[in-house]
Motif scaffolding. Structure first.
Motif, PDB file in Angstrom:
ATOM      1  N   THR A  41       0.836  -1.207   0.000  1.00  0.00           N
ATOM      2  CA  THR A  41       0.000   0.000   0.000  1.00  0.00           C
ATOM      3  C   THR A  41       0.865   1.249   0.000  1.00  0.00           C
ATOM      4  O   THR A  41       0.589   2.218  -0.714  1.00  0.00           O
ATOM      5  CB  THR A  41      -0.942  -0.008   1.224  1.00  0.00           C
ATOM      6  OG1 THR A  41      -1.848  -1.108   1.093  1.00  0.00           O
ATOM      7  CG2 THR A  41      -1.739   1.287   1.324  1.00  0.00           C
ATOM      8  N   ASP A  83      -7.837   0.533  -0.622  1.00  0.00           N
ATOM      9  CA  ASP A  83      -8.308  -0.732  -0.054  1.00  0.00           C
ATOM     10  C   ASP A  83      -9.612  -0.576   0.729  1.00  0.00           C
ATOM     11  O   ASP A  83     -10.242  -1.560   1.067  1.00  0.00           O
ATOM     12  CB  ASP A  83      -7.216  -1.403   0.796  1.00  0.00           C
ATOM     13  CG  ASP A  83      -6.541  -0.439   1.761  1.00  0.00           C
ATOM     14  OD1 ASP A  83      -6.974   0.729   1.837  1.00  0.00           O
ATOM     15  OD2 ASP A  83      -5.592  -0.852   2.421  1.00  0.00           O
ATOM     16  N   ASP A 156      -5.764  -1.517  -4.948  1.00  0.00           N
ATOM     17  CA  ASP A 156      -5.234  -2.056  -3.695  1.00  0.00           C
ATOM     18  C   ASP A 156      -6.178  -3.131  -3.154  1.00  0.00           C
ATOM     19  O   ASP A 156      -7.222  -2.817  -2.595  1.00  0.00           O
ATOM     20  CB  ASP A 156      -5.044  -0.930  -2.671  1.00  0.00           C
ATOM     21  CG  ASP A 156      -4.090  -1.339  -1.546  1.00  0.00           C
ATOM     22  OD1 ASP A 156      -3.807  -2.559  -1.412  1.00  0.00           O
ATOM     23  OD2 ASP A 156      -3.630  -0.453  -0.817  1.00  0.00           O
ATOM     24  N   GLU A 157      -5.804  -4.358  -3.333  1.00  0.00           N
ATOM     25  CA  GLU A 157      -6.575  -5.516  -2.857  1.00  0.00           C
ATOM     26  C   GLU A 157      -8.040  -5.467  -3.276  1.00  0.00           C
ATOM     27  O   GLU A 157      -8.943  -5.466  -2.434  1.00  0.00           O
ATOM     28  CB  GLU A 157      -6.452  -5.636  -1.329  1.00  0.00           C
ATOM     29  CG  GLU A 157      -4.985  -5.676  -0.916  1.00  0.00           C
ATOM     30  CD  GLU A 157      -4.750  -6.457   0.364  1.00  0.00           C
ATOM     31  OE1 GLU A 157      -5.608  -7.278   0.713  1.00  0.00           O
ATOM     32  OE2 GLU A 157      -3.698  -6.266   0.973  1.00  0.00           O
TER      33      GLU A 157
END
Ligand SMILES: Nc1ncnc2c1ncn2[C@@H]1O[C@H](COP(=O)(O)OP(=O)(O)OP(=O)(O)O)[C@@H](O)[C@H]1O
Ligand SMILES: [Mg+2]
Length: 234
Positions: A41, A83, A156-157
């Motif tokens: 991140t 995220d 992000d994810e």
């Protein structure tokens, strides 16, 4: 298209990125993998200028963006889906998408075009964003980023918290996005699933890049896979 060269970054006194070098080519999907706390991140945040690089250089389309303000970096054509899937909960899906449309030198997506890529979206348009399921919200968050007209999307994810079937759906979506000429740098815990759609991958450990190469060779090399993908069975 995107190039990080020996980037260091820190939160206050604590250095968390060490000598991070990576690249994403035009229209390429690149996976960024690694354990919790590895610095994935923070790497995305460094690209966006949110956690500015303390040393090293970040270039996008040949331009040095290392010291630019975040909104200026975004305007160069870098989209971000954090995220926490930032959507406006009380607004409808349609409104969420409409306000995400920004001037961009790159392809700006219309509502109709994102609805073509995300075929479930038209049914959701009038729904309030707070009532969406996790998978639906993720779809809206990615669609919002596309409305901004990115040349490169940082994810992000994107499959965090989703059921296995939806993980596959989200990754398939990334494949569709690439098909539209948008490059993607995707952070994923579902390493093997991510590698199935990525051309290349980097693995981070303790703030450093410990592997960079083709996704195929990471999957095929048993020693590497056992070391870096071992626990990420998906
Ligand atoms: N705001 C912050 N202030 C101080 N330290 C932070 C902050 N955010 C992250 N860190 C630390 O920086 C390191 C890298 O964190 P980062 O969030 O980049 O990892 P990550 O690879 O994204 O992990 P995860 O898979 O859990 O999301 C960790 O040691 C983390 O504790
Ligand atoms: Mg993270």
């Amino acid at each position: 298209m995107l190039e990080l060269e020996r980037v260091d970054a820190a939160y206050g006194e604590t250095q968390v990125l060490f000598d991070v070098s990576l690249a994403v080519g035009e229209g390429e999907v690149v996976a960024l993998l690694g354990a919790n706390g590895a610095g994935k991140t923070t790497t995305l945040r460094a690209i966006l200028g949110l956690t500015p690089a303390r040393s090293g250089a970040i270039r996008f389309k040949g331009r040095d963006i290392t010291r630019l303000a975040t909104h200026v970096i975004a305007r160069q054509g870098i989209g971000w889906v954090p995220d926490d899937r930032r959507v406006f909960p009380t607004l409808s899906v349609e409104r969420n998408l409409a306000i995400a449309r920004k001037p961009s030198p790159f392809k700006r997506w219309s509502l109709g075009e994102v609805a073509e890529v995300f075929s479930a979206l038209p049914h959701l348009m009038r729904r309030s964003a707070e009532n969406l399921s996790g998978g639906e919200m993720q779809m809206v968050a990615i669609a919002r980023a596309l409305m901004g007209g990115p040349a490169l999307l940082l994810l992000d994810e994107p499959s965090q918290g989703l059921a296995p079937k939806l993980v596959q759906d989200v990754l398939a979506l990334i494949g569709r996005i690439r098909g539209e000429g948008v490059a993607v740098l995707v952070v994923e815990q579902h390493a093997r699933a991510a590698l199935s759609i990525a051309g290349r991958a980097y693995v981070m450990d303790l703030g450093r890049i410990v592997y960079g190469g083709s996704a195929r060779s990471l999957l095929d090399d048993e020693a590497l896979a056992a070391r870096w993908l071992g626990k990420a069975a998906a």
